[in-house]
Design an enzyme around this catalytic site. Structure first.
Site, PDB file in Angstrom:
ATOM      1  N   TRP A  12       0.807  -1.227   0.000  1.00 39.72           N
ATOM      2  CA  TRP A  12       0.000   0.000   0.000  1.00 39.72           C
ATOM      3  C   TRP A  12       0.839   1.275   0.000  1.00 39.72           C
ATOM      4  CZ3 TRP A  12      -4.641  -1.006   3.869  1.00 39.72           C
ATOM      5  CH2 TRP A  12      -5.578  -1.834   3.215  1.00 39.72           C
ATOM      6  N   HIS A 102      12.812  -2.078  -1.147  1.00 37.29           N
ATOM      7  CA  HIS A 102      11.919  -1.667  -2.241  1.00 37.29           C
ATOM      8  C   HIS A 102      12.590  -0.557  -3.036  1.00 37.29           C
ATOM      9  CE1 HIS A 102       8.573   0.110  -4.385  1.00 37.29           C
ATOM     10  NE2 HIS A 102       7.964  -1.059  -4.249  1.00 37.29           N
ATOM     11  N   GLU A 172      11.089  -6.599  -9.098  1.00 36.84           N
ATOM     12  CA  GLU A 172      10.251  -5.466  -9.496  1.00 36.84           C
ATOM     13  C   GLU A 172      11.064  -4.510 -10.369  1.00 36.84           C
ATOM     14  OE1 GLU A 172       6.876  -4.753  -6.527  1.00 36.84           O
ATOM     15  OE2 GLU A 172       8.646  -3.855  -5.657  1.00 36.84           O
ATOM     16  N   GLY A 239       1.104  -3.090  -6.124  1.00 34.03           N
ATOM     17  CA  GLY A 239       0.981  -1.739  -5.587  1.00 34.03           C
ATOM     18  C   GLY A 239      -0.402  -1.164  -5.841  1.00 34.03           C
ATOM     19  N   GLY A 240      -0.503  -0.297  -6.859  1.00 37.13           N
ATOM     20  CA  GLY A 240      -1.738   0.434  -7.139  1.00 37.13           C
ATOM     21  C   GLY A 240      -2.989  -0.444  -7.176  1.00 37.13           C
TER      22      GLY A 240
HETATM   23  P1  PGA Z   1       2.642  -1.103  -8.831  1.00 35.40           P
HETATM   24  O1  PGA Z   1       3.718  -1.160  -7.619  1.00 35.40           O
HETATM   25  O2  PGA Z   1       1.889  -2.408  -8.793  1.00 35.40           O
HETATM   26  O3  PGA Z   1       1.756   0.073  -8.500  1.00 35.40           O
HETATM   27  O4  PGA Z   1       3.405  -0.936 -10.085  1.00 35.40           O
HETATM   28  C1  PGA Z   1       4.372  -2.344  -7.278  1.00 35.40           C
HETATM   29  C2  PGA Z   1       5.318  -2.120  -6.116  1.00 35.40           C
HETATM   30  O5  PGA Z   1       5.946  -1.059  -6.053  1.00 35.40           O
HETATM   31  O6  PGA Z   1       5.456  -2.988  -5.247  1.00 35.40           O
END
Ligand code: PGA
Length: 258
Positions: A12, A102, A172, A239-240
């Site tokens: 989040w 991250h 990522e 994320g989003g």
């Molecule tokens: P996102 O972010 O799904 O919004 O691209 C992923 C994350 O940063 O863990």
């Protein structure tokens, strides 16, 4: 066919107030294909909310197997580090899992490979399971240095890893985070396979085959099934698309059915 259970985690970031959580929880539960307890028998699921939401979320999702994850912690157990949270502080409220390294931490808070390594080491020393995030920028990929970069991030993060340690890797790509441009299933699978080779080199084949490697970066209900059907993609860090309860639930439903 591998026997690794899928792991679906929402990240989040700095979103959602505690007062948002009831609505989130209601929509999430309503959109799951079966009750959360039965979903958790098939896949691992959880959320990394803000520190301030951790306890509220624990109360809201008491089901066995739910992952309540911190987004960060300092490597020191205690000390004069104004504004930081330590691993023992997280343990005290029942948290046993934490995101480390991250790309937003690396980019905006100057977390180097060395700092990430210290945080991972502190996790292992204090019985915390780190979800270690690695990823390359677009420039690095264009220069064909993506594999080299990922390998050095992994080796630095795990340089003090005692045998038998429990951890997860999240790949990522920085160019895919929050951009709407996810890696293709092929790109992600190729990198996950490479990461598993690096892990095999570090810890042996049987350890590497059991470790989970998550993909993160613009995952959404529309692209998650194809990503999750790749042999080396063991789940997602979302994320989003995890901010809306219905959207996260739909992605988890896909993980149950792949
Ligand atoms: P996102 O972010 O799904 O919004 O691209 C992923 C994350 O940063 O863990």
């Amino acid at each position: 066919m591998n026997r690794r259970r899928k792991l679906m985690l929402g990240n989040w970031k700095m979103h959602h107030l505690r007062s948002d959580l009831v609505k989130f929880g209601t929509e999430f539960r309503q959109s799951l294909c079966s009750p959360l307890a039965s979903v958790l028998e098939q896949v691992d699921v959880g959320i990394a909310p803000s520190f301030l939401c951790l306890e509220t979320l624990t109360a809201q999702f008491p089901e066995h197997g739910w992952w309540n994850v911190a987004q960060n912690a300092h490597y020191a157990a205690t000390g004069a580090f104004t504004g930081e949270i330590s691993i023992p502080m997280l343990h005290e409220i029942g948290i046993t899992k934490i995101l480390v390294g991250h790309s937003e931490r690396r980019q905006y808070f100057a977390e180097s490979d060395q700092v990430v390594g210290k945080k991972v080491q502190a996790c292992f020393e204090r019985g915390m399971h780190p979800i270690i995030c690695v990823g390359e920028t677009l420039e690095i990929r264009k220069m064909e240095l993506a594999e080299k970069t990922i390998e050095s991030q992994i080796r630095a993060a795990l340089q003090h890893c005692p045998p038998g340690s429990s951890f997860t890797i999240a790949y990522e790509p920085v160019w895919a985070i929050g951009t709407g441009i996810a890696a293709t299933a092929r790109q992600a699978q190729d990198m996950h396979q490479f990461i598993r080779r690096v892990l095999a080199d570090l810890f042996g084949e049987s350890v590497a085959i059991a470790l989970r490697i998550l993909y993160g970066g613009s995952t959404k209900p529309e692209n998650i099934s194809e990503l999750l059907s790749q042999p080396d993609i063991d789940g997602a860090l979302i994320g989003g698309a995890s901010l809306d309860g219905g959207s996260l639930a739909r992605m988890i439903n896909s993980a149950v059915s792949v």
